[in-house]
Design an enzyme around this catalytic site. Structure first.
Site, short mmCIF file in Angstrom:
data_model
loop_
_atom_site.label_atom_id
_atom_site.label_comp_id
_atom_site.label_asym_id
_atom_site.label_seq_id
_atom_site.Cartn_x
_atom_site.Cartn_y
_atom_site.Cartn_z
N TYR A 148 0.47 -0.81 0.27
CA TYR A 148 -0.61 -0.28 0.06
C TYR A 148 0.44 1.35 0.29
O TYR A 148 0.33 2.11 -0.85
CB TYR A 148 -1.13 -0.19 1.56
CG TYR A 148 -1.89 1.06 1.30
CD1 TYR A 148 -2.91 1.40 0.28
CD2 TYR A 148 -1.94 2.55 2.47
CE1 TYR A 148 -3.53 2.09 -0.10
CE2 TYR A 148 -2.27 3.27 2.87
CZ TYR A 148 -3.27 3.43 0.99
OH TYR A 148 -4.58 4.12 1.56
N SER A 192 -13.85 2.50 14.05
CA SER A 192 -14.64 1.28 14.14
C SER A 192 -14.40 -0.46 15.14
O SER A 192 -15.16 -0.61 14.93
CB SER A 192 -14.89 0.58 12.17
OG SER A 192 -13.50 0.15 11.75
N PHE A 194 -12.85 -0.30 17.45
CA PHE A 194 -13.05 0.49 18.98
C PHE A 194 -15.18 0.16 18.71
O PHE A 194 -15.18 0.14 19.99
CB PHE A 194 -12.58 1.57 19.26
CG PHE A 194 -10.74 1.69 19.92
CD1 PHE A 194 -10.43 0.68 19.87
CD2 PHE A 194 -10.24 2.85 19.46
CE1 PHE A 194 -9.14 0.58 20.86
CE2 PHE A 194 -8.83 2.87 19.73
CZ PHE A 194 -7.61 1.93 20.00
N THR A 213 0.04 7.53 18.21
CA THR A 213 -0.52 8.87 17.95
C THR A 213 -1.24 8.70 16.47
O THR A 213 -0.57 8.56 15.68
CB THR A 213 -0.02 10.32 18.00
OG1 THR A 213 0.99 10.85 17.24
CG2 THR A 213 0.35 10.48 19.48
N GLN A 277 3.97 7.87 15.03
CA GLN A 277 2.90 9.15 14.62
C GLN A 277 2.04 9.31 13.59
O GLN A 277 3.19 9.04 12.61
CB GLN A 277 4.08 9.95 15.66
CG GLN A 277 4.57 9.67 16.72
CD GLN A 277 5.83 11.43 16.73
OE1 GLN A 277 6.90 10.75 15.66
NE2 GLN A 277 6.00 12.17 17.68
#
Length: 314
Positions: A148, A192, A194, A213, A277
């Site tokens: 990707y 999605s 969670f 993050t 990050q």
């Protein structure tokens, strides 16, 4: 079709982002051809437009050429979540390269402007934080995400080579983490994951300590940015994302408090090459497009949770 209407081809138009873009174009009175092979797209996402006189739905894989008469090509076709793009990494790489090659060839033949949906994954696991468009990235070329990451990098290369060699009009959007209604329940993306886990009363899965993050952009904001980029004069690449940075644990806590505060966390090891990050610098989008996100994470989560509640209950 009136003289002011554009003939729009949206590849991946039945997908999560593509279907929201189709909605905006149709609501604006445009003529839309939605092209999708339904690997991650769903016909239900664009069902409201089937039968509309200015809407056409075509089942097609962008790795194969196609001849159409269009003014603008919104090239979004490619699985974008790790679960789906790692399912068949060779197919993912072919979609990025051959799909973009075919769409650029179409754009050249008919004189269309092409917007290519690139990704923040071109930055890899970044050594520069936050990430401006000038940063060239830190990508593992042979890792499990490379199909990707590198696929989108070479797709950008193709776009700029077509611009230089043939004068093809291109627009490159580097899309950061996006969420909202119509996300697939099994796409493996953190929002999605969670929401689905919480609605099912399951512990929320954190990889590592959840200290990595991400910056989460609501899909309506993203679509507005794509439209401004297509209609603007800057070729890009331009970051389109929300610069608000949250740890994954903070996101999990926001979802948990809205659904079931009693849920626990499950800790698992970090996946290979998972970026630690991710945060966009959006100065260029602000200056060139007059764009910045307007929907805060808490408000966007409310709308996304409501959508998942409805679909999971069906």
């Amino acid at each position: 079709m009136t003289a002011s209407q554009k003939r729009n081809l949206v590849t991946g138009g039945a997908g999560f982002v593509g279907s929201h873009l189709v909605d905006r174009l149709m609501e604006a009175g445009e003529d839309v051809i939605c092209l999708d092979n339904y690997f991650t797209g769903r016909k239900a996402n664009i069902a409201r437009w089937i039968g509309h006189p200015t809407f056409e739905l075509v089942r097609h894989d962008v790795t194969e050429p196609i001849s159409l008469e269009v003014d603008r090509i919104w090239h979004l076709a490619c699985p974008a979540s790790p679960v789906h793009y790692q399912h068949n990494p060779i197919k993912t790489a072919k979609t990025s390269f051959l799909g973009t090659y075919n769409m650029l060839g179409l754009a050249r033949r008919v004189g269309a402007r092409l917007l290519m949906a690139s990704t923040s994954e071109v930055y890899g696991d970044p050594e520069v934080h936050p990430q401006p468009e000038s940063y060239r990235g830190s990508v593992n070329t042979h890792g499990i995400r490379a199909c990707y990451d590198e696929g989108k990098r070479v797709a950008e290369t193709l776009c700029f080579d077509y611009q230089r060699m043939h004068g093809t009009e291109i627009r490159i959007a580097r899309i950061f983490n996006t969420y909202g209604p119509r996300m697939l329940a099994d796409d493996g993306r953190v929002v999605s994951n969670f929401i689905v886990q919480a609605l099912r009363g399951e512990p929320l899965t954190l990889y590592g300590e959840g200290s990595q993050t991400r910056s989460f952009c609501f899909v309506d904001d993203l679509v507005e940015g794509l439209i401004r980029l297509m209609n603007g004069e800057h070729s890009g690449p331009i970051n389109i994302g929300n610069p608000g940075e949250f740890t994954i644990r903070q996101l999990a806590e926001l979802v948990r408090e809205r659904i079931d505060p009693s849920l626990d966390f499950t800790l698992l090891p970090l996946p290979q090459d998972d970026p630690l990050q991710r945060q966009p610098v959006i100065t260029l989008a602000q200056q060139e497009l007059g764009w910045e996100p307007t929907i805060p994470l808490r408000a966007g989560l409310e709308r996304t949770i409501a959508d998942f509640r409805c679909r999971l209950a069906a």
